[in-house]
Write an enzyme that holds these catalytic residues in place. Structure first.
Site, mmCIF file in Angstrom:
data_model
loop_
_atom_site.group_PDB
_atom_site.id
_atom_site.type_symbol
_atom_site.label_atom_id
_atom_site.label_comp_id
_atom_site.label_asym_id
_atom_site.label_seq_id
_atom_site.Cartn_x
_atom_site.Cartn_y
_atom_site.Cartn_z
ATOM 1 N N ILE A 169 -7.886 -2.336 3.600
ATOM 2 C CA ILE A 169 -7.602 -3.082 2.381
ATOM 3 C C ILE A 169 -6.645 -4.234 2.641
ATOM 4 C CG2 ILE A 169 -5.702 -1.560 1.661
ATOM 5 C CD1 ILE A 169 -8.292 -3.435 -0.554
ATOM 6 N N GLU A 175 -7.477 4.120 -4.752
ATOM 7 C CA GLU A 175 -6.640 5.305 -4.585
ATOM 8 C C GLU A 175 -6.605 5.756 -3.125
ATOM 9 O OE1 GLU A 175 -8.791 7.702 -3.412
ATOM 10 O OE2 GLU A 175 -10.393 6.316 -3.935
ATOM 11 N N GLY A 200 -12.586 4.332 -0.081
ATOM 12 C CA GLY A 200 -11.525 4.342 -1.082
ATOM 13 C C GLY A 200 -10.584 3.176 -0.861
ATOM 14 N N GLU A 201 -9.322 3.360 -1.208
ATOM 15 C CA GLU A 201 -8.238 2.376 -1.071
ATOM 16 C C GLU A 201 -8.571 1.001 -1.646
ATOM 17 O OE1 GLU A 201 -8.313 0.788 3.575
ATOM 18 O OE2 GLU A 201 -7.730 2.885 3.247
ATOM 19 N N ALA A 202 -9.435 0.961 -2.659
ATOM 20 C CA ALA A 202 -9.826 -0.270 -3.361
ATOM 21 C C ALA A 202 -10.626 -1.230 -2.502
ATOM 22 C CB ALA A 202 -8.606 -0.991 -3.945
#
Length: 342
Positions: free
Chosen positions: A107, A165, A307-309
Site C-alpha cells: 500500500i 484493514e 487487504g490493506e486498502a
C-alpha cells in the site's frame, strides 16, 4: 459535518446512520448536463461517466475533484486467531503496522504513485478481541470506541477516501459478520484468507458456526453482529463510512473484510452505502457472495486478496481518471466539433 466524534452508545451510532445526508441531486444534474456536451458519443466512456457523476453528487459540487486522496488502514487483533484460523501468527498484525510505518508494504508503493496520504490506525493491538465462540468479540464500550476511532480518522478535506484493514484472523470475523448479516453458515462464507489449507478452512467454518450459534441476536441486529463477531478494525471501518458521508467524501471500499464491515451500514439503512463504491472483487470467495447480497458491482477484478486498502488505492486511480476526463475534455462547442444529428 460532524465535529463531535463521541458516541454515548451503539444506539447513538444507529441514529447517526438513520440521519445520514442524501446526495446533491443538483450537482449530479450539472455533471450529467456537462457530460452530454463532451466530445464523445453518449455513454462512450461507460462506467467512467457514472463515476464522475457519483463523485459530484456526493461531494455536492460541480466540477468534481479527485486530487486529495486519503487512504485509511485500520488494524486490529482477534482472539480467534488462537484457534488456527490463519496461516500467520497474530504477531504479524503489529509487525505489518510497523512495515506500513516504515514504507515497506504494497500500500505504501501504491500511495506513492497516487500521491495519496496514508493513515494507519492501530487499535489496541495488545488487547485482542475476545474469542467470539465463547463471548462477544467486543463489549459495547469497545465497539463504540472503535466506531469513534473510525469516525475521527476521516479527513474532512479529502476528495476521496480509500478504506482498508489489517488483522490476522479477520477474514474469519468477516465471514461470521457476513453470515450474520446475510444468512448462511460458515462453510458458505469462509475462504483461504492468508492461505490456510483444507483443515484450516474447516476450522474457520466451525468457528463461524459456533459463534453464530452462541450469539443469536447477531442474526437480527447489524450492530449486535458487529460487536458479537466483528473486530475493532471492522467497527472502525463502519464508523469511517458513516463519517465520510457527513463530510461529503465519497468512499472506496477494499475487499472482503472491508465490505463486510461496511455491510453493517447497508443493513442499518437502505441506501446506506450509496456514497461508496466497492473497489475490486476479491479472490476471497465470500466476497462475491457478499457483493451479490448487497447488489454491488466492483470497479476492478484483479484476483487480489491482500487487504490493506490495496484494491481501493488502485480504484482511486480509476476514479481520478474518470474525473479528469469529465473536467478536462472539450465540449462540442469549444472544440468546433459537430454534435450528434438530431
Amino acid at each position: 459535518m460532524l465535529d463531535e466524534f463521541r458516541l454515548g452508545s451503539l444506539n447513538e451510532f444507529r441514529a447517526r446512520v438513520a440521519a445520514m445526508p442524501m446526495p446533491d441531486e443538483a450537482a449530479a444534474e450539472r455533471a450529467g448536463e456537462h457530460d452530454a456536451r463532451l466530445t464523445k458519443p453518449a455513454g462512450a466512456l461507460g462506467r467512467l461517466e457514472a463515476l464522475a457523476r457519483w463523485v459530484a453528487a456526493w461531494q455536492g459540487c460541480h466540477p468534481p475533484r479527485a486530487e486529495r486522496i486519503q487512504v485509511l488502514v485500520f488494524a486490529g487483533n482477534h482472539g480467534i486467531a488462537a484457534r488456527g484460523v490463519s496461516a500467520y501468527p497474530a504477531s504479524v498484525t503489529a509487525q505489518m503496522v510497523a512495515n506500513f510505518e516504515a514504507g515497506g508494504a504494497a500500500i505504501n508503493q501504491l500511495c506513492a504513485v497516487l500521491g495519496a496520504a496514508l493513515t494507519v490506525v492501530p487499535l489496541d493491538l495488545e488487547n485482542p478481541t475476545r474469542d467470539m465462540t465463547e463471548a462477544p468479540a467486543l463489549g459495547e464500550a469497545d465497539c463504540v470506541a472503535a466506531l469513534e476511532a473510525g469516525m475521527a480518522a476521516v479527513d474532512a478535506d479529502a476528495d476521496l477516501l480509500c478504506l482498508g484493514e489489517m488483522g490476522i484472523g479477520n477474514t474469519t470475523a468477516a465471514a461470521a459478520l457476513a453470515a450474520a448479516l446475510c444468512g448462511g453458515d460458515g462453510a458458505a462464507w469462509v475462504g483461504p484468507g492468508t492461505g490456510v489449507d483444507r483443515e484450516g478452512l474447516a476450522r474457520k467454518a466451525a468457528v463461524v458456526d459456533a459463534a453464530l450459534a452462541r450469539h443469536t441476536l447477531a442474526r437480527s441486529d447489524p450492530l449486535a453482529a458487529l460487536g458479537s463477531v466483528g473486530g475493532r478494525e471492522l467497527a472502525a471501518i463502519a464508523g469511517a463510512v458513516v463519517q465520510a458521508r457527513y463530510e461529503r467524501v465519497p468512499v472506496l471500499l477494499d475487499g472482503f473484510a472491508c465490505t463486510a464491515a461496511a455491510a453493517v451500514v447497508a443493513k442499518l439503512r437502505e441506501g446506506g452505502l450509496a456514497h461508496a463504491q466497492v473497489a475490486h472483487r476479491s479472490a476471497e470467495p465470500g466476497h462475491q457472495r457478499l457483493l451479490e447480497a448487497l447488489a454491488l458491482e466492483p470497479l476492478l477484478d484483479l484476483g487480489l486478496r491482500l487487504g490493506e486498502a490495496s484494491g481501493a488505492a488502485l480504484a482511486a486511480g480509476l476514479v481520478r481518471m474518470a474525473v479528469a476526463a469529465h473536467n478536462g475534455m472539450a465540449t462540442f462547442d469549444s472544440a468546433g466539433v459537430s454534435g450528434p444529428v438530431e
